[in-house]
Design a protein around this motif. Structure first.
Motif, PDB file in Angstrom:
ATOM      1  N   GLY A 134     -12.027   0.801   5.499  1.00  0.00           N
ATOM      2  CA  GLY A 134     -11.871  -0.456   4.793  1.00  0.00           C
ATOM      3  C   GLY A 134     -13.253  -0.961   4.424  1.00  0.00           C
ATOM      4  O   GLY A 134     -14.156  -0.991   5.262  1.00  0.00           O
ATOM      5  N   ILE A 135     -13.446  -1.307   3.166  1.00  0.00           N
ATOM      6  CA  ILE A 135     -14.711  -1.874   2.716  1.00  0.00           C
ATOM      7  C   ILE A 135     -14.465  -3.346   2.408  1.00  0.00           C
ATOM      8  O   ILE A 135     -13.617  -3.687   1.584  1.00  0.00           O
ATOM      9  CB  ILE A 135     -15.248  -1.150   1.465  1.00  0.00           C
ATOM     10  N   ASP A 234     -10.555   4.543  10.053  1.00  0.00           N
ATOM     11  CA  ASP A 234     -11.487   4.981  11.088  1.00  0.00           C
ATOM     12  C   ASP A 234     -12.706   4.073  11.147  1.00  0.00           C
ATOM     13  O   ASP A 234     -13.365   3.968  12.183  1.00  0.00           O
ATOM     14  CB  ASP A 234     -11.964   6.415  10.804  1.00  0.00           C
ATOM     15  N   GLU A 235     -13.009   3.453  10.012  1.00  0.00           N
ATOM     16  CA  GLU A 235     -14.232   2.654   9.908  1.00  0.00           C
ATOM     17  C   GLU A 235     -13.986   1.397   9.085  1.00  0.00           C
ATOM     18  O   GLU A 235     -13.075   1.345   8.266  1.00  0.00           O
ATOM     19  CB  GLU A 235     -15.356   3.452   9.227  1.00  0.00           C
ATOM     20  N   VAL A 236     -14.852   0.410   9.316  1.00  0.00           N
ATOM     21  CA  VAL A 236     -14.897  -0.787   8.483  1.00  0.00           C
ATOM     22  C   VAL A 236     -16.348  -0.990   8.065  1.00  0.00           C
ATOM     23  O   VAL A 236     -17.265  -0.924   8.891  1.00  0.00           O
ATOM     24  CB  VAL A 236     -14.399  -2.041   9.238  1.00  0.00           C
ATOM     25  N   PRO A 256     -19.203  -3.352  12.648  1.00  0.00           N
ATOM     26  CA  PRO A 256     -18.809  -2.476  11.535  1.00  0.00           C
ATOM     27  C   PRO A 256     -19.643  -1.204  11.497  1.00  0.00           C
ATOM     28  O   PRO A 256     -20.759  -1.156  12.028  1.00  0.00           O
ATOM     29  CB  PRO A 256     -19.064  -3.345  10.303  1.00  0.00           C
ATOM     30  N   ALA A 257     -19.101  -0.170  10.868  1.00  0.00           N
ATOM     31  CA  ALA A 257     -19.821   1.105  10.763  1.00  0.00           C
ATOM     32  C   ALA A 257     -21.115   0.940   9.991  1.00  0.00           C
ATOM     33  O   ALA A 257     -22.099   1.635  10.245  1.00  0.00           O
ATOM     34  CB  ALA A 257     -18.934   2.154  10.096  1.00  0.00           C
ATOM     35  N   SER A 258     -21.128   0.011   9.027  1.00  0.00           N
ATOM     36  CA  SER A 258     -22.360  -0.304   8.304  1.00  0.00           C
ATOM     37  C   SER A 258     -22.256  -1.713   7.754  1.00  0.00           C
ATOM     38  O   SER A 258     -21.162  -2.243   7.546  1.00  0.00           O
ATOM     39  CB  SER A 258     -22.602   0.694   7.161  1.00  0.00           C
ATOM     40  N   CYS A 259     -23.404  -2.329   7.527  1.00  0.00           N
ATOM     41  CA  CYS A 259     -23.480  -3.661   6.949  1.00  0.00           C
ATOM     42  C   CYS A 259     -24.545  -3.585   5.860  1.00  0.00           C
ATOM     43  O   CYS A 259     -25.741  -3.458   6.163  1.00  0.00           O
ATOM     44  CB  CYS A 259     -23.839  -4.682   8.016  1.00  0.00           C
ATOM     45  N   HIS A 274     -20.000   4.607  -3.747  1.00  0.00           N
ATOM     46  CA  HIS A 274     -21.288   5.310  -3.798  1.00  0.00           C
ATOM     47  C   HIS A 274     -22.301   4.649  -2.874  1.00  0.00           C
ATOM     48  O   HIS A 274     -23.010   5.330  -2.125  1.00  0.00           O
ATOM     49  CB  HIS A 274     -21.815   5.320  -5.238  1.00  0.00           C
ATOM     50  N   GLU A 275     -22.357   3.318  -2.899  1.00  0.00           N
ATOM     51  CA  GLU A 275     -23.314   2.593  -2.059  1.00  0.00           C
ATOM     52  C   GLU A 275     -23.011   2.783  -0.586  1.00  0.00           C
ATOM     53  O   GLU A 275     -23.914   2.893   0.232  1.00  0.00           O
ATOM     54  CB  GLU A 275     -23.278   1.090  -2.406  1.00  0.00           C
ATOM     55  N   VAL A 276     -21.731   2.824  -0.252  1.00  0.00           N
ATOM     56  CA  VAL A 276     -21.334   2.911   1.166  1.00  0.00           C
ATOM     57  C   VAL A 276     -21.482   4.322   1.726  1.00  0.00           C
ATOM     58  O   VAL A 276     -22.013   4.511   2.815  1.00  0.00           O
ATOM     59  CB  VAL A 276     -19.884   2.406   1.349  1.00  0.00           C
TER      60      VAL A 276
END
Length: 279
Positions: A134-135, A234-236, A256-259, A274-276
């Motif tokens: 989920g983004i 699996d990730e946010v 979150p997996a990334s911020c 692409h960014e994520v």
């Protein structure tokens, strides 16, 4: 049926004889191997080699089954030749009318298979590189949510932020054009004088706005956690301007997996993916 459910179905699919055509086709216009219609040659040659192999086995029933599926696959791809993404993944079989087609935004390694079950190795690789995720893109306007899997958008949801301050704003006479939900950038400047009112009125408005926005983010964080469970994410990932991204991430039960601190609230989904996943 979600992509997750479709893949579970593929894993369980099997037939006694060879009856499943698995196609992975690279159609990425940025890839030299697929440019200028080269993917059309790869598609034709790949399917032709399988047909030659079946013909050599002298199994007329199997050959007829394959030829029918081959025509269906070729027709499907040719009908979408003007709007192809980076790749195409197809699993087809006359048994149970299996027909799985996805045009993906992630790299695909071209291969063709004729087996008794779907060949999922490349699909597993794609899943590992681009998992169910989920983004979340928080902003002053609201929260934009992308349900993604293997670089594809399954669904897009937008939850609008209603500050609830319209009546209060009119009563105080505070001009809030740069602070309300209509703005996607900026920050709460407690020292500003807005619309000629005293600093205390603007400060009070900003404080109320910030408090309501943080409450909204907290409520949305709970919804995101439920979506993660229901949709098998699996990730946010959280993407937004620094203040909003940090505020939203803080409300999530798990980090979150990334911020990513970048304003992509109005960007197209392929740019966001692409960014994520690719930077």
């Amino acid at each position: 049926m979600t992509l997750y459910d479709e893949i579970q179905k593929l894993k369980a699919f099997n037939c006694e004889d060879r009856c499943v055509l698995s196609v992975y086709l690279n159609t990425n216009p940025a890839d030299l191997n697929a440019q200028n219609g080269a993917w059309k040659i790869h598609l034709k040659n790949g399917l032709k080699r399988i047909e030659e192999y079946i013909t050599a086995s002298q199994n007329e029933k199997e050959l007829k089954t394959y030829q029918s599926l081959r025509k269906k696959v070729e027709r499907e791809i040719n009908d979408h030749r003007d709007d192809l993404n980076k790749g195409v993944v197809i699993f087809a079989s006359p048994q149970d009318d299996l027909w799985f087609v996805h045009y993906v935004q992630v790299p695909v390694k071209t291969s063709f298979h004729w087996e008794s079950a779907p060949v999922l190795d490349e699909l597993r690789y794609m899943y590992k590189a681009y998992p169910y995720a989920g983004i979340v893109l928080p902003s002053f306007k609201g929260v934009r949510i992308l349900d993604t899997s293997m670089g594809m958008i399954n669904e897009e949801v937008f939850e609008e932020f209603d500050s609830g301050l319209d009546v209060w704003n009119e009563q105080k006479g505070v001009h809030s054009a740069s602070h309300t939900a209509g703005g996607s950038t900026g920050s709460f400047n407690a020292g500003s004088h807005v619309g000629g009112n005293s600093g205390s009125a603007a400060d009070d408005f900003n404080w109320r706005m910030k408090e309501n926005l943080e409450r909204f983010y907290k409520d949305m964080a709970g919804k995101i956690e439920k979506m993660k469970k229901d949709r098998h994410w699996d990730e946010v990932h959280v993407v937004g301007e620094t203040e909003q991204a940090k505020a939203f991430a803080k409300g999530l039960p798990k980090k979150p997996a990334s911020c990513i601190y970048k304003n992509l609230a109005n960007a197209n989904p392929s740019q966001i993916i692409h960014e994520v996943f690719e930077k």
